[in-house]
Design a protein around this motif. Structure first.
Motif, PDB file in Angstrom:
ATOM      1  N   ILE A 200       0.835  -1.210   0.000  1.00  0.00           N
ATOM      2  CA  ILE A 200       0.000   0.000   0.000  1.00  0.00           C
ATOM      3  C   ILE A 200       0.861   1.248   0.000  1.00  0.00           C
ATOM      4  O   ILE A 200       0.568   2.225  -0.700  1.00  0.00           O
ATOM      5  CB  ILE A 200      -0.944  -0.022   1.218  1.00  0.00           C
ATOM      6  CG1 ILE A 200      -1.977  -1.150   1.081  1.00  0.00           C
ATOM      7  CG2 ILE A 200      -1.648   1.324   1.386  1.00  0.00           C
ATOM      8  CD1 ILE A 200      -2.816  -1.362   2.315  1.00  0.00           C
ATOM      9  N   SER A 208      -2.599   6.908   2.571  1.00  0.00           N
ATOM     10  CA  SER A 208      -3.658   6.278   1.785  1.00  0.00           C
ATOM     11  C   SER A 208      -4.785   5.798   2.703  1.00  0.00           C
ATOM     12  O   SER A 208      -4.541   5.353   3.833  1.00  0.00           O
ATOM     13  CB  SER A 208      -3.087   5.098   0.995  1.00  0.00           C
ATOM     14  OG  SER A 208      -4.117   4.314   0.440  1.00  0.00           O
ATOM     15  N   LEU A 210      -6.199   3.153   2.469  1.00  0.00           N
ATOM     16  CA  LEU A 210      -6.050   1.712   2.607  1.00  0.00           C
ATOM     17  C   LEU A 210      -5.185   1.328   3.800  1.00  0.00           C
ATOM     18  O   LEU A 210      -5.197   0.168   4.225  1.00  0.00           O
ATOM     19  CB  LEU A 210      -5.436   1.114   1.330  1.00  0.00           C
ATOM     20  CG  LEU A 210      -6.226   1.324   0.035  1.00  0.00           C
ATOM     21  CD1 LEU A 210      -5.443   0.785  -1.150  1.00  0.00           C
ATOM     22  CD2 LEU A 210      -7.584   0.664   0.123  1.00  0.00           C
TER      23      LEU A 210
END
Length: 1085
Positions: A200, A208, A210
């Motif tokens: 990621i 991010s 994520l």
């Protein structure tokens, strides 16, 4: 007797020896770290001391240990109250954990960090390269010690562990059956290495959206493991949560920034309780974890360990056991100290060790006779402090001596690089003709014969000495002997060729260099000198930004200051216009003789690109003089004033730069504006790397829509820039490729799309690869057909030529005749059919452009342009050999590279690709004609632009800025060769872009449409030899200077954080230049 060597052969040899030279230097500068062979044995701790210590009580250990290694886990991901790992935070608040801030040594990449975590030693810097192709670890380590102790080890995660420790694990896929394994508990050690967070980071950075769910997922895994172990009250268990390295603010790693070298280590155990908050956050070294895990598991400390046992983790152990662990740790360090220093017993730290052992022995006697007391407790802390001081002191000395430089190899490589530089400089200064070989005199041959035994004697003398006996250049293997012979033959060759060049007479000097040539030369030298400073190395991008901006500002000033001179020149050209028109149809033998050769001798004469192009393309060759000089009064009268104005307009457009002055001014300003925009796209360097830039803003999750719009606009700009003269098929291919790029990034979650992204994006990536391949092969096939057709039409002035033939080529066609009443059409591409039906005028067909067509009809039939010439009967057709048959192919290669760049780079860098493409188009159309640069200095200019583009795309001289994710575009499994190739292409995408543009420029300027195919080949070979010669000089100069600097500064404080990464970048860029130059020499000939 002497002999002659072609310059092409000499330069190929130079390229090979530059590559060998830098590889040899790096091999000597980055040797594999020395270590003690074998494995530590239990009960062998007292070999070096005169006092034998015996343990009083039985030592207890943990029965089961789970190591949860989360790749790229930064310290602030865990050790802060806002962490998404809520369960871990709750356990910290309840006093069930011991947390530490761990300092990792650079380079912060996975392989050296795993080695540090398992051996306790400091891996070498060369492990950065080996990170992509690791081999089995033969050094003593805790994993092997676990296996030797009979412990069952389960593992799941990065395949690097499987490669380093083959046949050590009983299961490689624990995560899928984690619940089952936690229920069985038939194992002793479980290692889980999770890579998701690192992936990621590479794709989207630490901010991010994520990242949070991934950390929560890891938190759930830890909770599951803890709950399972907590139920087993009959066993003692421990969980270690740690990271191998951190993550930079850009999402990468490999450098020495705080976020990259700082990782957490959290010890979690059901046996822990009420641990005070003041005990949290202690700073330790990453190499302290292996000896700590060793004592907790009851296995010997690895022989090459340099870490110290973290005593605060020894909860539940007695004072005797803690001191025993420290004694074992110190004893192991002392053994390593003895192996590295001959006079170890005279060192102060060794004497301190002896005193600590004596105090420890006396303390044990006191404990045995008097038992525990405050005085005894204080004494135990004093002894523990002494052991730690001994370990710290010896470790510092051993660390500085573990890496032994191969000075003989380094010095040999430096000499070789300097000889290449000197020889190439002599050839450039003497301006020896490229169309002739270099005569190697018999004196040089005699010197070579004398040098061979002399060099051999010196080599044997050095290799038999004690100091350099271990140099890899002194090896006895077949490969080593072959390398030695190659290097020393290269040394002798460089000396012999240099002497031959010195003995040659000076060639006639060209015209005086203009200010741009001097600015390029001085700037290149200044950049090399700037590499002698660590600060300039860290901020090298500023040097290239300054040089490129300064050059274009000078160009802008030159355009303005010469405007009046150009006006005067234009007036003079208009005055002599009628005389030029009369001579245009009747060329004398002297005027038309070898006009292409004279074109090339204007290299430094100040004639600009378009002047030379016009002068070349508007003079018929001597072969068609019989047709041009044929009187035809009717045709002369038909050449009315309207057509004359068109022809004069064409002449003015190319021969006089005044009418394009404002275009050039606007072009320079646009290039400068784009350069400034590119600087703002990606911050790089060291001092300002953490400052926000446009790329950071675009990659934020809340700006996903803006990022998608930016990518779309950039792709549209690319299509509009490179598809203007392409056929419908070529445009369709490029459109599909751009769609595949966008779709691939949408599937990775970076961009928005009208449907839910799929979990796999490799299909779209391979679609783009396929488009690039088809587009490239189509161009090659088309060019091959054109070349074959023109080569077959060798009859000149044939009375009955074929009435129709087909040409398929992405190149341009040019009909040369000053009196053909044809309209000028420029940039006609992809002509699939040319029908010639009877003519009274000779028509010369080449592949440059299509001009002066009589009754011209252009039809679009399935995207193919079909020009037709309908002229009276009795044709006389003259077909000249194609001189520009590769021009279209070169543009296609450039387009393919642009498409590949958009695929490999991160989404926000698609804007970078669009802007540098527009820059290149502006340079080609508006700026080259005003630079008046020779081939050599044009090469320097493209190298400057390439170096600036290298930093524009976000690169720096730190390993952390390498976009590792580019190596995995389209790959489902790890393939070292493909990963390394894609990673290299993505990293050096900017320089390669401008090198391909350089080939286009030189090929366009070197071609002569009225020359034969063989003449053009010779002309291309001559000019591209100049390109390669310049590339050799620009590589040998910084390499020769920088290797001397690195050798002198090998003990500098910043040698591993600044100088070494730069050396790796220089070595890799040398590979790129060498491969490019060899391809140019071997193919463009």
């Amino acid at each position: 007797m002497g002999f002659t060597l072609s310059w092409r052969c000499i330069f190929i040899i130079d390229l090979v020896f530059i590559l060998i030279g830098i590889a040899t230097f790096m091999k000597g500068f980055f040797p594999l770290k020395r270590h003690l062979p074998g494995y530590a044995e239990a009960g062998n701790e007292d070999n070096s001391s005169t006092i034998k210590l015996k343990l009083i009580s039985q030592i207890t250990h943990y029965d089961k240990i789970v190591i949860v290694l989360i790749d790229a886990l930064r310290a602030d991901f865990v050790l802060n109250h806002s962490t998404p790992m809520k369960y871990v935070q709750t356990m910290m608040d309840r006093g069930k954990t011991l947390s530490y801030i761990v300092k990792a040594n650079p380079p912060t990449v996975t392989l050296p960090r795993i080695k540090a975590l398992t051996t306790g030693s400091i891996p070498g810097f060369i492990d950065v390269v080996m990170n992509f192709d690791s081999a089995a670890l033969m050094e003593d380590n805790i994993i092997t010690q676990m296996k030797r102790a009979g412990k069952r080890i389960l593992f799941y995660g990065d395949d690097t562990w499987i490669t380093l420790f083959p046949n050590h694990f009983v299961d490689h896929n624990v995560s899928r059956h984690l619940n089952f394994e936690l229920q069985r508990l038939d194992w002793d050690v479980m290692i889980l290495h999770y890579l998701g967070l690192d992936h990621i980071g590479h794709l989207a950075g630490p901010k991010s959206p994520l990242v949070k769910p991934k950390l929560q997922e890891m938190d759930d895994v830890i909770q599951k493991i803890y709950n399972a172990l907590e139920k087993e009250t009959t066993i003692s268990s421990l969980i270690l949560i740690c990271g191998d390295h951190g993550m930079s603010d850009q999402g990468s790693h490999g450098g020495a920034s705080v976020s990259e070298v700082t990782v957490p280590a959290v010890f979690l155990s059901p046996s822990f309780s009420n641990i005070p908050e003041s005990s949290q956050g202690e700073i330790i070294q990453q190499i302290d974890l292996p000896p700590t895990l060793s004592v907790l598991l009851g296995i010997p400390i690895p022989k090459n360990n340099l870490g110290s046992v973290v005593t605060s983790t020894l909860i539940g152990y007695s004072k005797e056991e803690v001191l025993w662990f420290l004694y074992s740790n110190a004893e192991q360090i002392v053994k390593l100290f003895e192996a590295n220093f001959e006079n170890y017993d005279t060192d102060g730290s060794f004497e301190m060790y002896r005193l600590a052992v004596q105090e420890h022995s006396d303390w044990l006697d006191v404990m045995k006779s008097h038992g525990d007391s405050p005085v005894v407790d204080e004494k135990s802390r004093s002894i523990a402090y002494r052991y730690k001081l001994v370990i710290q002191s010896m470790t510092a000395r051993i660390s500085s001596s573990l890496t032994m430089y191969d000075m003989y190899s380094m010095i040999t490589a430096v000499i070789l690089l300097w000889l290449v530089l000197i020889k190439s400089s002599l050839a450039k200064v003497k301006r020896l003709p490229r169309n002739e070989g270099l005569q190697i005199s018999r004196h040089s041959v005699s010197l070579m014969m004398v040098s061979i035994p002399l060099v051999g004697f010196c080599h044997v003398t050095v290799c038999t000495s004690h100091f350099h006996a271990e140099s890899f250049l002194c090896g006895a293997s077949q490969g080593s002997i072959l390398l030695q012979l190659t290097i020393f033959v290269g040394l002798i060759f460089q000396v012999v060729v240099s002497l031959s060049i010195v003995l040659c007479s000076f060639h006639k000097l060209g015209a005086k260099k203009n200010s741009f040539c001097w600015s390029l030369f001085i700037g290149t030298v200044c950049h090399t000198l700037s590499l002698l400073s660590s600060s300039f190395v860290e901020e090298e991008h500023q040097t290239w930004y300054f040089l490129t901006m300064t050059f274009h500002i000078l160009l802008l000033a030159k355009i303005f200051t010469t405007k009046m001179l150009q006006k005067a020149k234009r007036s003079a050209n208009e005055t002599s216009g009628e005389e030029n028109t009369e001579n245009y149809s009747k060329l004398s033998q002297h005027e038309s003789h070898d006009n292409c050769s004279s074109y090339f001798h204007q290299e430094n004469s100040g004639v600009n690109f378009h002047e030379r192009k016009f002068q070349t393309c508007h003079k018929p060759s001597p072969d068609i003089r019989q047709f041009v000089n044929s009187p035809n009064e009717k045709e002369e009268k038909k050449y009315d004033e309207k057509e004359r104005k068109k022809d004069d307009s064409l002449h003015s457009k190319y021969a006089d730069p005044l009418c394009s002055t404002w275009n050039a001014v606007l072009g320079v300003l646009a290039v400068l504006i784009l350069s400034r925009a590119l600087r703002s796209l990606n911050q790089t360097g060291n001092k300002w790397l953490d400052r926000p830039d446009v790329g950071d803003w675009l990659t934020k999750p809340e700006n996903k829509v803006w990022l998608s719009v930016t990518v779309i606009i950039s792709l549209v700009t690319l299509l509009a820039s490179i598809c203007g003269v392409l056929s419908w098929l070529d445009r369709t291919l490029l459109l599909i490729g751009c769609f595949g790029v966008y779709r691939y990034r949408a599937n990775t979650g970076d961009l928005i799309f009208f449907e839910t992204p799929s979990s796999k994006a490799s299909t779209e990536a391979w679609l783009v690869y396929a488009v690039i391949f088809i587009y490239f092969i189509k161009s090659l096939k088309s060019s091959f057909k054109l070349s074959s057709m023109i080569s077959s039409l060798t009859s000149v002035g044939s009375k009955t030529p074929p009435s129709q033939f087909s040409i398929q080529s992405p190149d341009k066609l040019h009909c040369l005749h000053s009196h053909c009443k044809l309209d000028c059409i420029q940039s006609v591409e992809n002509i699939s059919s040319l029908q010639l039906q009877s003519t009274q005028q000779p028509i010369l067909v080449t592949s440059l452009s299509l001009q002066n067509s009589g009754t011209l009809h252009t039809l679009q039939d399935h995207g193919r342009l079909q020009p037709k010439f309908r002229i009276p009967e009795s044709p006389q057709i003259l077909v000249a050999p194609c001189s520009q048959q590769n021009t279209g192919s070169l543009q296609v290669i450039h387009n393919c590279w642009i498409l590949l760049m958009t695929l490999l780079m991160r989404p926000h860098n698609v804007a970078f690709v669009a802007m540098v493409t527009v820059q290149e188009i502006l340079v080609e159309r508006y700026l080259l004609g005003h630079m008046t640069l020779s081939t050599s200095y044009l090469t320097l200019y493209c190298l400057w632009m390439g170096e600036a583009s290298f930093f524009y795309q976000g690169n720096s001289n730190s390993i952390s800025t390498v976009d590792v994710s580019a190596g995995y575009v389209g790959l489902m499994v790890y393939q070292p060769v493909l990963v390394g190739m894609l990673l290299s292409l993505a990293t050096y995408a900017g320089p390669i872009f401008w090198l391909l543009a350089l080939v286009k420029y030189v090929h366009a300027q070197a071609s002569c449409p009225t020359a034969s195919l063989q003449e053009n080949k010779a002309r291309f070979g001559k000019e591209f030899t100049k390109v390669v010669h310049t590339l050799i000089l620009t590589r040998a100069l910084p390499l020769a200077a920088y290797t001397v600097l690195v050798t002198a500064q090998r003990y500098h404080l910043f040698v591993w954080t600044v100088f070494s990464p730069k050396l790796l970048y220089e070595g890799m860029f040398t590979v790129v230049i060498v491969v490019f130059s060899l391809v140019v020499l071997l193919i463009c000939q």
